[in-house]
Enzyme design. Sequence first.
Site, short mmCIF file in Angstrom:
data_model
loop_
_atom_site.label_atom_id
_atom_site.label_comp_id
_atom_site.label_asym_id
_atom_site.label_seq_id
_atom_site.Cartn_x
_atom_site.Cartn_y
_atom_site.Cartn_z
CE LYS A 1 -50.05 26.48 42.91
NZ LYS A 1 -50.86 25.24 42.80
CB SER B 1 -48.46 22.37 43.46
OG SER B 1 -49.70 22.81 42.95
CB SER C 1 -52.47 21.58 43.86
OG SER C 1 -51.42 20.80 43.39
#
Length: 487
Positions: A75, A150, A174
């Site tokens: 990420k 996210s 997330s």
Amino acid sequence: MTKAMLAFLSIQELRKKLDTKQLSEQELLDYTLKRFAKHDSELKSALELFDRDSILAEACSETLGQLKGIPGLIKDNICQKGRIASAASKTLQNYTSVYDATVISRLKKEGALLVGRANCDEFAMGSSNETSAFQKTANPWDISRVPGGSSGGSAAAVAAGFVPWALGSETGGSVRQPAAFCGIVGFKPTYGLISRYGLIAYASSVDQIGVMARSVFDVATVVSAIAGHDLHDSTSLDVSKKDYTNTLNGSIKPGLRIGVIDNMLNAEGMDAQVKERISDSIKVYEKLGATIKHVNLPTFEYAAAVYFIVSRAEAASNLARYDGVRYGYRDAAAQSLDEMYTSSRYEEFGHEVRRRILIGNYVLSAGHAAEFYDSAKKVQNMMRYELINAFQDVDLIVLPVHAAPAFKLGELNADPLQMDLQDYFTCSANLTGAPAISLPCGFTKEQLPVGFQLMGPHLSEELLFQTAHAYQQHTSWHTMHPPSFKD
Ligand code: GLN
């Protein structure tokens, strides 16, 4: 075996192929990069894929770790030395990290191949990947829908079989929510088990790096590589490194007691099909011999409200550093210092980030802190006590991850409240610091994945993985893959 069949192999299966020289690391990497090249224009899961030779050069060649030669995606809010770390924000789009996050240096030491940066919501603020300043990732099961957020880029890439594992981050859900939306496994550790050093801060008291993969075994393999005490993170727990796959024997602990929180499963707005799938997964555990008990956690109904306040308050403080002087974009045309601060922050933060900074400063402001921030912290403490009490009676708790399956891109844009309510079932684990794992447990009639989660007491990861793995040994949801990405 044709190369096409490599896409959905587990880490263990790839490990065997590499160790027996049926496949070389370079071949696996080339195959991975080719799959991204073929499909990612549709999914947009990666913000950047690194150059092949630099990927190979970064991985330590001497180790014999389980992840040696196994590709993974990171990420974009986790720092990789010499690579951009933008947190999907324009303000950091030119920021190149000068150091490796602890998880990254541990992965490199294991010989893992870190192939690129995964798209995410800007500064990890969002539940759909739509707040990313650069692109909107699609859900591999239905590209008109969001992958969740996210960590949506990480989830989509794993679900589509581009990589067997990815790192995400959790502040309020997330990792687990996008994992559930995309039909994969998402794990959020006990607060302090995995170092936050090198994770771009959103709300530090709840931020944690988490792991995504298609099986619990693979998640446990990656966790074994990255968990454990780190001197660089003052909130890191004094836990030594261990092999989290050791307890995965396919059965549940004898006498296991699982708690079902009735007010969560019957929450308002709960989709009937989602509820049914979760009820089915509880039955699987019953069949395996677990005792199902009903637990009452009334404060969990306030989790989303508490999270809303705590996360915004901490975000406002953490993001104060992006002022154009110390960090982030600077408006070169500004005429005065004040103007430079204002315009640098205004121009390069997206709407959602600005909204959160404003709300965070409001709930912390002199006239309002007692009403909002202090009250929220009190309820957060009550949640912690309630959870500790609940674990006197049960070993683990079952919860939904989401009330409804993945929504359409753009569907919730006009409804920020519905977007914030995406955290309803997940953020209690963050606020209490408890570990939790979301598992795929079936599909809706529209072929959209459904997930459920198991939550455990602090540092119960071994039990959590054992119980989650047993579920996967007796069900096959995790072996189903999105039809459009099969080759
Ligand atoms: N949806 C939540 C938020 O926007 C969770 C984000 C996260 O866990 N990073 O704050």
